[in-house]
Enzyme design. Structure first.
Site, mmCIF file in Angstrom:
data_model
loop_
_atom_site.group_PDB
_atom_site.id
_atom_site.type_symbol
_atom_site.label_atom_id
_atom_site.label_comp_id
_atom_site.label_asym_id
_atom_site.label_seq_id
_atom_site.Cartn_x
_atom_site.Cartn_y
_atom_site.Cartn_z
ATOM 1 N NE ARG A 42 -4.303 -1.371 0.156
ATOM 2 C CZ ARG A 42 -4.487 -2.424 -0.652
ATOM 3 N NH1 ARG A 42 -3.564 -2.748 -1.543
ATOM 4 N NH2 ARG A 42 -5.580 -3.149 -0.578
ATOM 5 C CG HIS A 83 -3.664 -0.347 -6.706
ATOM 6 N ND1 HIS A 83 -3.910 0.246 -5.483
ATOM 7 C CD2 HIS A 83 -3.710 -1.686 -6.471
ATOM 8 C CE1 HIS A 83 -4.103 -0.681 -4.576
ATOM 9 N NE2 HIS A 83 -3.985 -1.873 -5.146
ATOM 10 C CD GLU A 129 -3.197 3.583 -4.994
ATOM 11 O OE1 GLU A 129 -4.227 2.947 -5.260
ATOM 12 O OE2 GLU A 129 -2.154 3.056 -4.596
HETATM 13 N N1 NDP Z 1 -0.829 -3.855 -5.517
HETATM 14 C C1 NDP Z 1 -1.906 -4.609 -5.509
HETATM 15 O O1 NDP Z 1 -2.707 -4.597 -6.452
HETATM 16 C C2 NDP Z 1 -2.153 -5.526 -4.370
HETATM 17 C C3 NDP Z 1 -1.688 -5.235 -3.108
HETATM 18 N N2 NDP Z 1 -1.905 -6.092 -2.075
HETATM 19 C C4 NDP Z 1 -1.370 -5.756 -0.748
HETATM 20 O O2 NDP Z 1 -0.548 -6.819 -0.304
HETATM 21 C C5 NDP Z 1 -0.831 -7.066 1.057
HETATM 22 C C6 NDP Z 1 -0.393 -8.450 1.437
HETATM 23 O O3 NDP Z 1 -1.238 -9.438 0.884
HETATM 24 P P1 NDP Z 1 -1.031 -10.981 1.295
HETATM 25 O O4 NDP Z 1 0.362 -11.409 1.039
HETATM 26 O O5 NDP Z 1 -2.132 -11.741 0.681
HETATM 27 O O6 NDP Z 1 -1.262 -10.861 2.879
HETATM 28 P P2 NDP Z 1 -0.738 -11.786 4.038
HETATM 29 O O7 NDP Z 1 -1.580 -11.479 5.210
HETATM 30 O O8 NDP Z 1 -0.648 -13.197 3.568
HETATM 31 O O9 NDP Z 1 0.753 -11.274 4.285
HETATM 32 C C7 NDP Z 1 1.068 -10.114 4.955
HETATM 33 C C8 NDP Z 1 2.448 -10.254 5.573
HETATM 34 O O10 NDP Z 1 2.772 -8.994 6.165
HETATM 35 C C9 NDP Z 1 3.381 -9.250 7.421
HETATM 36 N N3 NDP Z 1 3.208 -8.121 8.344
HETATM 37 C C10 NDP Z 1 2.058 -7.528 8.723
HETATM 38 N N4 NDP Z 1 2.332 -6.512 9.573
HETATM 39 C C11 NDP Z 1 3.676 -6.474 9.701
HETATM 40 C C12 NDP Z 1 4.561 -5.656 10.420
HETATM 41 N N5 NDP Z 1 4.120 -4.674 11.215
HETATM 42 N N6 NDP Z 1 5.885 -5.879 10.311
HETATM 43 C C13 NDP Z 1 6.344 -6.882 9.521
HETATM 44 N N7 NDP Z 1 5.545 -7.714 8.818
HETATM 45 C C14 NDP Z 1 4.237 -7.515 8.917
HETATM 46 C C15 NDP Z 1 2.705 -10.478 7.939
HETATM 47 O O11 NDP Z 1 3.605 -10.965 8.890
HETATM 48 P P3 NDP Z 1 3.384 -12.257 9.803
HETATM 49 O O12 NDP Z 1 3.514 -13.379 8.838
HETATM 50 O O13 NDP Z 1 4.478 -12.195 10.763
HETATM 51 O O14 NDP Z 1 2.016 -12.147 10.371
HETATM 52 C C16 NDP Z 1 2.562 -11.299 6.672
HETATM 53 O O15 NDP Z 1 3.721 -12.053 6.461
HETATM 54 C C17 NDP Z 1 -2.333 -6.775 1.172
HETATM 55 O O16 NDP Z 1 -2.719 -6.494 2.488
HETATM 56 C C18 NDP Z 1 -2.493 -5.573 0.271
HETATM 57 O O17 NDP Z 1 -2.268 -4.384 0.990
HETATM 58 C C19 NDP Z 1 -2.583 -7.249 -2.264
HETATM 59 C C20 NDP Z 1 -3.087 -7.575 -3.481
HETATM 60 C C21 NDP Z 1 -2.940 -6.736 -4.632
HETATM 61 O O1 LIG Z 2 -4.835 -3.986 -3.739
HETATM 62 C C1 LIG Z 2 -5.533 -4.913 -3.962
HETATM 63 C C2 LIG Z 2 -5.975 -5.855 -2.995
HETATM 64 O O2 LIG Z 2 -6.587 -6.872 -3.404
HETATM 65 O O3 LIG Z 2 -5.762 -5.631 -1.792
#
Ligand code: NDP
Ligand SMILES: O=CC(=O)O
Length: 324
Positions: free
Chosen positions: A237, A285, A266
């Site tokens: 984000r 995005h 955005e």
């Molecule tokens: N650009 C785009 O179009 C898209 C963007 N996204 C973004 O990607 C993000 C991640 O998606 P996804 O991988 O499915 O989500 P997940 O929940 O699977 O992964 C998120 C990861 O972030 C880690 N995390 C959360 N908070 C912290 C912190 N404070 N410090 C360090 N690590 C942290 C978690 O750690 P832990 O494992 O230790 O809990 C986890 O490993 C979404 O929330 C969204 O914002 C998603 C889809 C599309």
């Molecule tokens: O940014 C996209 C999402 O699925 O989150």
């Protein structure tokens, strides 16, 4: 009687038909205050809400006394006030998994296009500048066998690590709140403190959600720690990175490049300095934006809503505790 549902996203005909078979659907354009005012009676009645974008907070919930389920066509849910939903026992459904591989592809595209300057050189060729053999002015940096640091080793982080490790022979570092044993065993990924990851990585890739803890996690001090020939990729984000600090670091030549799919605001403002820096690759995005994946997300969102309205929240629910 079918539950009343507000749909604030266009669905393909077949998915609309599936939703309408189970729910009494009212389509609106968005969740803006004007729209809320215009459709006040519909908001008052609705038990379900399906769409993407727009803030769902206490103020909106106050206008929706019958709401039971929100279904977001996204995995990220930073636009929802989950505490407010919990207080009102409203469950929030989202669409993880279906988009994971596509978003990881987008991140790899940003890694490759920043390193090898793909958009910049494409524009250079099309402008008629290729008049003789190219030289160092057109060279990029290698991706293969470099070190890729992942912030947020969740679903998307893992899918990126798979591509980088097996496809490009890259060494993987990661920072997350907990140890990810599977990342260690599959990719030999090493968990690092943020500071160590920033100092050692050639590519720092953000796949973090936006939370209070991750807001501006990467600011001037963190950018200062990165190698001068390193690349920052953000597909989590926008506000995870302090954009003004990033602009300053790029303008001062402290980073090799940046690849951004997300921005603090955005759509990004047309006068953002990010748009005139040749070493910044910008995308609107589009992390999950392929025909197949967007269809899959909408399909999951429809099924999630129908299931949750029927009391089933085993899959794809952010806050199953809200039902209790
Ligand atoms: N650009 C785009 O179009 C898209 C963007 N996204 C973004 O990607 C993000 C991640 O998606 P996804 O991988 O499915 O989500 P997940 O929940 O699977 O992964 C998120 C990861 O972030 C880690 N995390 C959360 N908070 C912290 C912190 N404070 N410090 C360090 N690590 C942290 C978690 O750690 P832990 O494992 O230790 O809990 C986890 O490993 C979404 O929330 C969204 O914002 C998603 C889809 C599309
Ligand atoms: O940014 C996209 C999402 O699925 O989150």
């Amino acid at each position: 009687m079918k539950p009343a549902v507000i749909l604030y996203k266009k669905l393909p005909d077949d998915l609309y038909a599936r939703l309408a078979e189970q729910c009494d659907v009212t389509e609106i354009s968005d969740l803006s205050p004007e729209s809320q005012q215009q459709h006040a009676a519909v908001f008052q009645q609705a038990e379900g809400l399906l769409g993407s974008g727009g803030k769902v907070n206490g103020e909106l919930l106050a206008k929706m006394p019958n709401l039971r389920v929100c279904s977001s066509v996204s995995v990220g849910y930073d636009n929802f006030d989950v505490d407010a939903l919990n207080q009102r026992h409203v469950v929030l459904m989202h669409t993880p998994t279906v988009l994971t591989e596509t978003v990881a592809d987008t991140m790899m595209a940003l890694v490759l296009s920043t390193a090898r300057r793909v958009p910049e050189l494409d524009a250079w060729v099309k402008a008629g500048n290729w008049q003789k053999s190219i030289g160092p002015a057109q060279f990029g940096i290698d991706v293969h066998h470099k070190t890729l640091g992942i912030l947020g080793m969740g679903r998307i982080g893992m899918a990126l690590a798979q591509r980088a490790h097996f496809g490009f022979g890259m060494k993987i570092l990661y920072n997350a709140r907990r140890e990810h044993e599977e990342a260690q065993s599959r990719f030999g990924a090493q968990r690092c403190e943020l500071e160590a990851l920033l100092k050692q990585s050639d590519f720092v890739c953000i796949s973090l959600p936006l939370t209070e803890e991750t807001h501006h996690l990467i600011g001037a001090a963190e950018l200062e720690l990165m190698k001068p020939d390193a690349v920052l990729i953000n597909a989590g984000r926008g506000p995870v990175v302090d954009e003004q600090a990033l602009i300053a670091a790029l303008q001062a030549g402290k980073l090799h490049a940046a690849g951004l799919d997300v921005f603090e605001q955005e759509p990004v403002s047309a006068d953002s300095p990010l748009l005139s820096l040749p070493n910044v690759v910008t995308l609107p995005h589009i992390g999950s934006a392929t025909h197949e994946t967007r269809y899959g997300m909408m399909q999951d969102a429809v099924e999630n809503l129908i299931a949750a309205l029927g009391g089933s929240v085993e899959k794809n629910c952010v806050n199953p505790q809200a039902l209790k």
